[in-house]
Design a protein around this motif. Structure first.
Motif, PDB file in Angstrom:
ATOM      1  N   ILE A  44     -13.243   1.427   5.688  1.00  0.00           N
ATOM      2  CA  ILE A  44     -12.141   2.384   5.471  1.00  0.00           C
ATOM      3  C   ILE A  44     -11.462   2.152   4.111  1.00  0.00           C
ATOM      4  O   ILE A  44     -10.855   3.063   3.543  1.00  0.00           O
ATOM      5  CB  ILE A  44     -11.116   2.307   6.634  1.00  0.00           C
ATOM      6  N   GLU A  45     -11.645   0.948   3.572  1.00  0.00           N
ATOM      7  CA  GLU A  45     -10.863   0.541   2.411  1.00  0.00           C
ATOM      8  C   GLU A  45     -10.968   1.490   1.218  1.00  0.00           C
ATOM      9  O   GLU A  45      -9.979   1.771   0.542  1.00  0.00           O
ATOM     10  CB  GLU A  45     -11.271  -0.875   1.979  1.00  0.00           C
ATOM     11  N   ALA A  46     -12.181   2.004   0.985  1.00  0.00           N
ATOM     12  CA  ALA A  46     -12.396   2.882  -0.167  1.00  0.00           C
ATOM     13  C   ALA A  46     -11.681   4.223  -0.026  1.00  0.00           C
ATOM     14  O   ALA A  46     -11.487   4.935  -1.004  1.00  0.00           O
ATOM     15  CB  ALA A  46     -13.892   3.099  -0.358  1.00  0.00           C
ATOM     16  N   HIS A  47     -11.291   4.579   1.192  1.00  0.00           N
ATOM     17  CA  HIS A  47     -10.778   5.935   1.439  1.00  0.00           C
ATOM     18  C   HIS A  47      -9.281   5.990   1.772  1.00  0.00           C
ATOM     19  O   HIS A  47      -8.740   7.066   1.914  1.00  0.00           O
ATOM     20  CB  HIS A  47     -11.579   6.572   2.581  1.00  0.00           C
ATOM     21  N   ILE A  48      -8.674   4.842   1.948  1.00  0.00           N
ATOM     22  CA  ILE A  48      -7.265   4.859   2.382  1.00  0.00           C
ATOM     23  C   ILE A  48      -6.335   5.267   1.238  1.00  0.00           C
ATOM     24  O   ILE A  48      -6.704   5.244   0.077  1.00  0.00           O
ATOM     25  CB  ILE A  48      -6.804   3.473   2.912  1.00  0.00           C
ATOM     26  N   ASN A  49      -5.145   5.600   1.622  1.00  0.00           N
ATOM     27  CA  ASN A  49      -4.105   6.019   0.705  1.00  0.00           C
ATOM     28  C   ASN A  49      -3.491   4.777   0.052  1.00  0.00           C
ATOM     29  O   ASN A  49      -2.929   3.920   0.742  1.00  0.00           O
ATOM     30  CB  ASN A  49      -3.059   6.791   1.531  1.00  0.00           C
ATOM     31  N   LYS A  50      -3.598   4.698  -1.287  1.00  0.00           N
ATOM     32  CA  LYS A  50      -3.099   3.488  -1.949  1.00  0.00           C
ATOM     33  C   LYS A  50      -1.777   3.723  -2.677  1.00  0.00           C
ATOM     34  O   LYS A  50      -1.195   2.822  -3.257  1.00  0.00           O
ATOM     35  CB  LYS A  50      -4.160   2.954  -2.901  1.00  0.00           C
ATOM     36  N   GLU A  51      -1.349   4.976  -2.675  1.00  0.00           N
ATOM     37  CA  GLU A  51      -0.034   5.275  -3.269  1.00  0.00           C
ATOM     38  C   GLU A  51       0.885   5.686  -2.133  1.00  0.00           C
ATOM     39  O   GLU A  51       0.807   6.806  -1.655  1.00  0.00           O
ATOM     40  CB  GLU A  51      -0.168   6.421  -4.277  1.00  0.00           C
ATOM     41  N   PHE A  52       1.700   4.769  -1.708  1.00  0.00           N
ATOM     42  CA  PHE A  52       2.540   5.056  -0.540  1.00  0.00           C
ATOM     43  C   PHE A  52       3.927   4.451  -0.756  1.00  0.00           C
ATOM     44  O   PHE A  52       4.107   3.578  -1.612  1.00  0.00           O
ATOM     45  CB  PHE A  52       1.902   4.485   0.727  1.00  0.00           C
ATOM     46  N   VAL A  53       4.857   4.941   0.020  1.00  0.00           N
ATOM     47  CA  VAL A  53       6.219   4.418  -0.046  1.00  0.00           C
ATOM     48  C   VAL A  53       6.297   3.143   0.786  1.00  0.00           C
ATOM     49  O   VAL A  53       5.772   3.094   1.894  1.00  0.00           O
ATOM     50  CB  VAL A  53       7.224   5.468   0.497  1.00  0.00           C
ATOM     51  N   PHE A  54       6.893   2.125   0.235  1.00  0.00           N
ATOM     52  CA  PHE A  54       7.055   0.871   0.987  1.00  0.00           C
ATOM     53  C   PHE A  54       8.432   0.292   0.691  1.00  0.00           C
ATOM     54  O   PHE A  54       9.151   0.793  -0.168  1.00  0.00           O
ATOM     55  CB  PHE A  54       5.959  -0.127   0.581  1.00  0.00           C
ATOM     56  N   ALA A  55       8.783  -0.767   1.432  1.00  0.00           N
ATOM     57  CA  ALA A  55      10.074  -1.428   1.193  1.00  0.00           C
ATOM     58  C   ALA A  55       9.842  -2.931   1.184  1.00  0.00           C
ATOM     59  O   ALA A  55       8.889  -3.424   1.792  1.00  0.00           O
ATOM     60  CB  ALA A  55      11.059  -1.057   2.288  1.00  0.00           C
ATOM     61  N   TYR A  56      10.725  -3.634   0.478  1.00  0.00           N
ATOM     62  CA  TYR A  56      10.671  -5.093   0.490  1.00  0.00           C
ATOM     63  C   TYR A  56      11.553  -5.631   1.621  1.00  0.00           C
ATOM     64  O   TYR A  56      12.610  -5.080   1.916  1.00  0.00           O
ATOM     65  CB  TYR A  56      11.159  -5.662  -0.846  1.00  0.00           C
TER      66      TYR A  56
END
Ligand SMILES: *Cc1c(COP(=O)(O)O)cnc(C)c1O
Length: 448
Positions: A44-56
């Motif tokens: 799945i790694e090649a297809h997942i969304n890598k620009e996402f909102v996150f928090a610390y």
């Protein structure tokens, strides 16, 4: 897809062996991957969304919560090395509300029973049961169920023929319903100060406010505390004035071993969702007096004669409670002792936790002859209330300030004939802390 099915979040967080967050995929993303030809056996790694909102993880609560909007309902929470620590989702904006009803006794069973009986309006077995069982619990002869706690107070005045030209004394520190009910019947409210120790209406201030027009005093058992009843009853007797007990915040409290609600000419209760017991919306008038009971029933039901249908003796109201609401009330009343005990345990936990707090909290006093109950845990903050509230609001904990003095609001100002220094002072210091029966003592640890 199996992970999403299990976590019921609609999203999967993809991490490497060290839990470092690589990306996220929603169930929709996976569906689109499959449709565009990605095989079930592909990584799945090649297809997942890598620009996402996150928090610390060490962001403050508000800044994490502010990342949630219409589009983004869940955000991963990571540490500085991008290791996945947690997630935050919509609905977490406040994680300790000030109050919440608990309906886990017979409420649903009785409600269903009332529903299936088809007696869903204001006649039915549960109405009669709720009225007599609640009156019995408080030690009075009669109970008249009404649609809310505000009209309960108005109904008491109308039944006592108090209206235009009459004066009614009320405390400066109370929920506005108390004074609104006076004004709804056309009477003139007279706002007086409170006692320093109980934060309830002051007998001395009452005495100073009495005129030839005074017809009643509304004593409010504020935040579960009990009024100085002997002193007030003595004044009322001397001047031939009626006492209305507003018990909306004090179900089950006692004075000299007798329940509040059994002292006034008429006493009123609210069963709003944040009160000790609830019917959703609802209220009740209690009295020992047979004639007043009948008058209140007649007035509640359009002023219609109880003997002759469609014959109206007075200009009445529709203040009725439904059988569905009463069904919930009967179930709530079954558990009132347990509810009160649990709330006291919550208060004690707060007392313990804030014993040495830099904010310097003092809680409600236990006064001689008065057995208060815990409605919302109530305290004064001696060292910077605003800072205290801001600090806990940041953590998603809903803390309430005390009521503002009625006399500080433009619409009521003119009804305070004297200064009310104690109300002014207490109102600026007081807070209510989250108190409800499903609140776990372990959750209160978050205050540490
Ligand atoms: C809640 C409350 C009321 C009014 O009750 P409703 O059922 O909301 O109309 C009246 N007086 C006091 C002191 C209250 O806290």
């Amino acid at each position: 897809m199996e992970v999403i099915n299990k976590n019921a979040l609609g999203v999967v967080f993809v991490v490497d062996q060290k839990d470092k967050l690589l990306g996220i995929a929603t169930d929709g993303d996976i569906r689109r991957m499959l449709l565009s030809g990605v095989a079930l056996t592909d990584s799945i790694e090649a297809h997942i969304n890598k620009e996402f909102v996150f928090a610390y993880a060490d962001d403050d609560f508000n800044s994490i919560a502010s990342k949630i909007d219409e589009r983004i309902k869940i955000v991963p929470v990571v540490d500085k090395e991008f290791i996945l620590k947690d997630y935050f989702k919509v609905g977490n904006k406040v994680h300790l509300p000030i109050s919440a009803p608990t309906l886990n006794g017979n409420e649903f069973t009785y409600l269903t029973d009332a529903f299936l009986s088809s007696w869903i309006s204001s006649t039915g077995a549960y109405i009669n049961r709720f009225e007599s069982e609640f009156a019995n619990y408080c030690g009075t002869n009669f109970g008249v169920a009404v649609s809310n706690g505000t009209v309960a107070i108005s109904l008491a005045f109308t039944a006592l023929k108090i209206g235009v030209g009459d004066e009614v004394i009320v405390p400066d520190l109370t929920f506005a319903a108390t004074i609104n009910a006076v004004m709804h019947v056309g009477a003139t409210p007279v706002i007086v100060d409170i006692e320093e120790d109980s934060w309830c209406i002051s007998p001395k201030a009452i005495e100073e406010a009495i005129t030839t027009k005074t017809k009643a005093i509304v004593v409010v058992h504020l935040y579960g505390q009990v009024c100085n009843l002997d002193a007030i009853l003595k004044i009322a007797k001397e001047h031939n004035i009626d006492i209305i007990e507003d018990c909306a915040e004090a179900h089950g409290a006692e004075y000299k071993g007798k329940k509040v609600g059994s002292f006034g000419t008429v006493s009123t209760f609210s069963f709003f969702a944040n009160k000790i017991i609830t019917t959703g919306e609802g209220g009740m008038c209690l009295t020992q007096d047979k004639e007043l009971n009948q008058r209140m029933r007649m007035l509640r039901d359009h002023g219609m004669s109880r003997e002759k249908k469609y014959w109206h003796e007075e200009v009445g109201f529709n203040y009725r409670m439904t059988n569905l609401q009463a069904a919930i009330g009967v179930a709530q009343l079954e558990r009132i002792d347990e509810i009160l005990q649990q709330r006291r345990a919550i208060e004690n936990k707060y007392r313990d936790l804030f014993k040495d707090s830099e904010f310097k909290l003092t809680f409600q006093e236990d006064l001689k002859d008065r057995k208060r109950i815990t409605w919302l845990t109530t305290a004064l903050v001696h060292n910077d209330r605003e800072k205290f509230i801001a600090y806990y609001t940041e953590k998603g904990i809903d803390i309430r300030k005390f009521f503002y003095p009625l006399s500080s609001m433009d619409i009521y100002k003119e009804f305070a004939r004297k200064e009310t220094p104690v109300t002014q002072k207490i109102s600026k210091m007081g807070i209510n802390l989250p108190t409800y029966n499903s609140l776990k003592l372990s959750e209160i640890e978050q205050f540490g």
